[in-house]
Design a protein around this motif. Structure first.
Motif, PDB file in Angstrom:
ATOM      1  N   VAL A  26       0.724  -1.218   0.062  1.00 16.33           N
ATOM      2  CA  VAL A  26      -0.040   0.162  -0.120  1.00 16.33           C
ATOM      3  C   VAL A  26       0.613   1.345  -0.059  1.00 16.33           C
ATOM      4  N   SER A  27       1.809   1.180   0.729  1.00 15.74           N
ATOM      5  CA  SER A  27       2.667   2.553   1.202  1.00 15.74           C
ATOM      6  C   SER A  27       3.549   2.092  -0.237  1.00 15.74           C
ATOM      7  N   GLY A  28       4.138   1.933  -0.993  1.00 12.98           N
ATOM      8  CA  GLY A  28       5.029   1.566  -2.110  1.00 12.98           C
ATOM      9  C   GLY A  28       3.733   2.288  -3.503  1.00 12.98           C
ATOM     10  N   VAL A  29       2.453   1.745  -4.072  1.00 13.26           N
ATOM     11  CA  VAL A  29       1.685   2.133  -4.147  1.00 13.26           C
ATOM     12  C   VAL A  29       1.208   3.948  -4.461  1.00 13.26           C
ATOM     13  N   ALA A  30       1.068   4.178  -2.793  1.00 13.87           N
ATOM     14  CA  ALA A  30       1.279   5.545  -2.956  1.00 13.87           C
ATOM     15  C   ALA A  30       2.236   6.494  -3.688  1.00 13.87           C
ATOM     16  N   ALA A  31       3.446   5.838  -2.915  1.00 10.45           N
ATOM     17  CA  ALA A  31       4.440   6.605  -3.820  1.00 10.45           C
ATOM     18  C   ALA A  31       4.762   6.308  -4.633  1.00 10.45           C
ATOM     19  N   VAL A  32       4.460   5.197  -5.440  1.00  5.48           N
ATOM     20  CA  VAL A  32       4.204   5.072  -7.225  1.00  5.48           C
ATOM     21  C   VAL A  32       3.509   6.337  -8.049  1.00  5.48           C
ATOM     22  N   ALA A  33       1.992   6.472  -7.092  1.00  4.57           N
ATOM     23  CA  ALA A  33       1.179   7.463  -7.770  1.00  4.57           C
ATOM     24  C   ALA A  33       1.583   9.061  -7.566  1.00  4.57           C
ATOM     25  N   VAL A  34       2.880   9.222  -7.109  1.00  7.12           N
ATOM     26  CA  VAL A  34       2.961  10.562  -6.771  1.00  7.12           C
ATOM     27  C   VAL A  34       3.954  10.654  -8.340  1.00  7.12           C
ATOM     28  N   LEU A  35       4.922   9.329  -8.086  1.00  8.28           N
ATOM     29  CA  LEU A  35       6.594   9.331  -9.132  1.00  8.28           C
ATOM     30  C   LEU A  35       6.201   9.207 -10.635  1.00  8.28           C
ATOM     31  N   VAL A  36       5.361   9.013 -10.906  1.00 11.60           N
ATOM     32  CA  VAL A  36       4.533   8.828 -11.903  1.00 11.60           C
ATOM     33  C   VAL A  36       4.403   9.965 -12.481  1.00 11.60           C
ATOM     34  N   VAL A  37       3.968  11.256 -11.330  1.00 14.59           N
ATOM     35  CA  VAL A  37       3.785  12.044 -12.421  1.00 14.59           C
ATOM     36  C   VAL A  37       4.663  13.395 -12.187  1.00 14.59           C
ATOM     37  N   VAL A  38       5.729  13.078 -11.464  1.00 14.84           N
ATOM     38  CA  VAL A  38       6.518  13.978 -11.651  1.00 14.84           C
ATOM     39  C   VAL A  38       7.974  14.266 -12.481  1.00 14.84           C
ATOM     40  N   VAL A  39       7.594  13.662 -13.849  1.00  7.94           N
ATOM     41  CA  VAL A  39       8.041  14.382 -14.468  1.00  7.94           C
ATOM     42  C   VAL A  39       7.100  15.701 -15.864  1.00  7.94           C
ATOM     43  N   PRO A  40       6.384  14.339 -15.546  1.00  8.82           N
ATOM     44  CA  PRO A  40       5.327  15.601 -16.286  1.00  8.82           C
ATOM     45  C   PRO A  40       4.897  17.650 -16.372  1.00  8.82           C
ATOM     46  N   LEU A  41       4.746  16.924 -14.761  1.00  5.58           N
ATOM     47  CA  LEU A  41       4.805  18.589 -14.039  1.00  5.58           C
ATOM     48  C   LEU A  41       5.442  18.827 -13.572  1.00  5.58           C
ATOM     49  N   GLY A  42       6.975  18.941 -14.264  1.00  2.00           N
ATOM     50  CA  GLY A  42       7.986  19.638 -14.165  1.00  2.00           C
ATOM     51  C   GLY A  42       8.347  19.679 -12.148  1.00  2.00           C
ATOM     52  N   TRP A  43       8.409  18.585 -11.975  1.00  3.80           N
ATOM     53  CA  TRP A  43       8.543  18.861 -10.651  1.00  3.80           C
ATOM     54  C   TRP A  43      10.188  18.140  -9.979  1.00  3.80           C
ATOM     55  N   GLY A  44      10.581  18.087 -10.716  1.00  4.32           N
ATOM     56  CA  GLY A  44      12.169  18.058 -11.121  1.00  4.32           C
ATOM     57  C   GLY A  44      12.687  16.982  -9.527  1.00  4.32           C
ATOM     58  N   LEU A  45      13.779  16.656  -9.040  1.00  6.28           N
ATOM     59  CA  LEU A  45      14.428  16.328  -8.221  1.00  6.28           C
ATOM     60  C   LEU A  45      13.582  15.745  -6.597  1.00  6.28           C
ATOM     61  N   PRO A  46      13.260  17.295  -6.617  1.00  3.82           N
ATOM     62  CA  PRO A  46      12.205  17.324  -4.974  1.00  3.82           C
ATOM     63  C   PRO A  46      11.032  16.498  -5.194  1.00  3.82           C
ATOM     64  N   GLY A  47      10.472  16.308  -5.982  1.00  3.31           N
ATOM     65  CA  GLY A  47       9.026  15.471  -6.277  1.00  3.31           C
ATOM     66  C   GLY A  47       9.439  14.358  -5.524  1.00  3.31           C
ATOM     67  N   VAL A  48      10.961  13.686  -6.709  1.00  2.00           N
ATOM     68  CA  VAL A  48      10.868  12.338  -6.509  1.00  2.00           C
ATOM     69  C   VAL A  48      11.387  11.943  -4.836  1.00  2.00           C
ATOM     70  N   TRP A  49      11.623  13.246  -3.814  1.00  2.00           N
ATOM     71  CA  TRP A  49      12.268  12.373  -2.738  1.00  2.00           C
ATOM     72  C   TRP A  49      11.066  12.224  -1.683  1.00  2.00           C
ATOM     73  N   TRP A  50      10.043  13.570  -2.186  1.00  2.00           N
ATOM     74  CA  TRP A  50       8.650  14.086  -1.951  1.00  2.00           C
ATOM     75  C   TRP A  50       7.749  12.616  -2.001  1.00  2.00           C
ATOM     76  N   ALA A  51       7.639  11.744  -2.865  1.00  2.35           N
ATOM     77  CA  ALA A  51       7.018  10.496  -2.924  1.00  2.35           C
ATOM     78  C   ALA A  51       8.362   9.576  -1.807  1.00  2.35           C
ATOM     79  N   ILE A  52       9.536  10.028  -2.274  1.00  2.23           N
ATOM     80  CA  ILE A  52       9.515   9.194  -0.858  1.00  2.23           C
ATOM     81  C   ILE A  52       9.025   9.692   0.536  1.00  2.23           C
ATOM     82  N   GLY A  53       9.130  10.107   1.065  1.00  4.54           N
ATOM     83  CA  GLY A  53       8.576  11.024   1.938  1.00  4.54           C
ATOM     84  C   GLY A  53       7.689  10.551   2.184  1.00  4.54           C
TER      85      GLY A  53
END
Length: 331
Positions: A276-303
């Protein structure tokens, strides 16, 4: 060995990164059996409540790695391949030490493997495999997204991950204590002791996590320079440094809760909580590049991964009907 190229393509590595990484990956793959033997050694001695022997072995083979790294990377001029060879030699050295000590102290013997025994091991390990696979899949996807963003970003991401893993292994001392002591107390029917130990370990986890947060904040302008002189990479590291720092107290709780749930034997719950935790994080990861969040977006997903892990594991442990609470039904 055969899949190095396709794996790196799947990770989205650029040609420049892939050319270096493929050689490193193929060399490091030769240590895969050694890594599994080392993991077995840690588990066997922890099962005997002996954490000192694995510590000495780990210290020994990491010292070998520490000595060989500068000799092979700079002295021999092997660069990244030298780092891989140094780790390869060190891990096989550690595996050899564990095999000798397991034979002498635990009575390890080599014999044939029956299909029934193997199926039993697979059933026992199923939940742990699901939990670990979900975690590694999330981290792999995070690296894939970082690689898509750029070479400097994926380099910075790897630095951040190494620091995250280093700090996690430091807190792992509390998690391992939870696994060992809570399993013992539950097995002996000492439910009150199991509960008290779990609460005390969580308190210690918060203290350690806050200490790590303070250290990371104070060293924000210092530590990145230990890893690289590239300005772009340093800037990328600093862009996620505070995210890494702020997540430490919660991450410490998560690691301790992991050990508590393992010690209580609730492996099935642990596995699906990680999914469940992994699915939540991946849901954020898949939109990082399209939304232009950059590397901080990757780490928001890990958070977010840690937030959901804390919520699910904390609920299991602290709810009124928790099987660890004194007076509640059997685990």
């Amino acid at each position: 060995q055969l899949g190095a190229g396709p794996i790196l393509d799947l990770m989205g590595a650029s040609n420049e990164v892939a050319s270096e990484a493929s050689g490193y990956l193929r060399i490091r793959a030769l240590a895969a059996p050694a890594v599994l033997i080392i993991t077995l050694g840690h588990g066997a001695f922890r099962g005997h409540q002996d954490t000192r022997t694995p510590f000495y072995v780990t210290l020994a083979f990491n010292l070998v790695n520490l000595v060989l790294d500068p000799l092979l990377i700079f002295g021999a001029g092997w660069d990244l391949a030298g780092a891989a060879v140094a780790t390869l030699i060190a891990q096989w050295f550690g595996a050899g030490l564990f095999l000798v000590l397991l034979r002498r102290r635990v009575g390890l013997r080599f014999s044939g493997v029956e299909s029934g025994e193997m199926l039993g091991l697979l059933r026992v390990g199923r939940d742990v495999v699901i939990r670990t696979a979900a975690l590694l899949a999330t981290f792999t996807i995070a690296t894939r997204v970082a690689a898509t963003i750029g070479d400097a970003e994926v380099a910075a991401h790897q630095v951040g991950m190494q620091i995250l893993i280093f700090l996690a292994l430091s807190i792992d001392a509390l998690a391992i204590a939870a696994q060992s002591l809570i399993a013992r107390f539950v097995g002996e029917g000492r439910r009150t002791d199991a509960w008290d130990v779990s609460v005390r370990l969580l308190q210690l986890g918060v203290v350690v996590g806050v200490a790590f947060l303070v250290v990371l904040v104070l060293t924000r302008s210092i530590v990145p320079g230990w890893f690289t002189n590239e300005p772009e990479v340093r800037d990328a590291i600093e862009s996620v440094w505070l995210i890494l720092a702020v997540m430490q107290p919660l991450a410490a709780l998560v690691y301790v809760w992991d050990g508590i749930v393992m010690g209580a034997g609730a492996f099935g719950y642990l596995a699906w909580a990680m999914v469940v935790s992994g699915v939540a994080a991946v849901a954020v990861l898949v939109v990082v590049v399209p939304l232009g969040w950059g590397l901080p977006g990757v780490w928001w997903a890990i958070g977010l991964l840690n937030i959901v892990r804390a919520a699910t594991l904390g609920w299991w442990h602290l709810r009124p009907a928790s099987s660890l609470r004194p007076g509640v039904g059997a685990v």
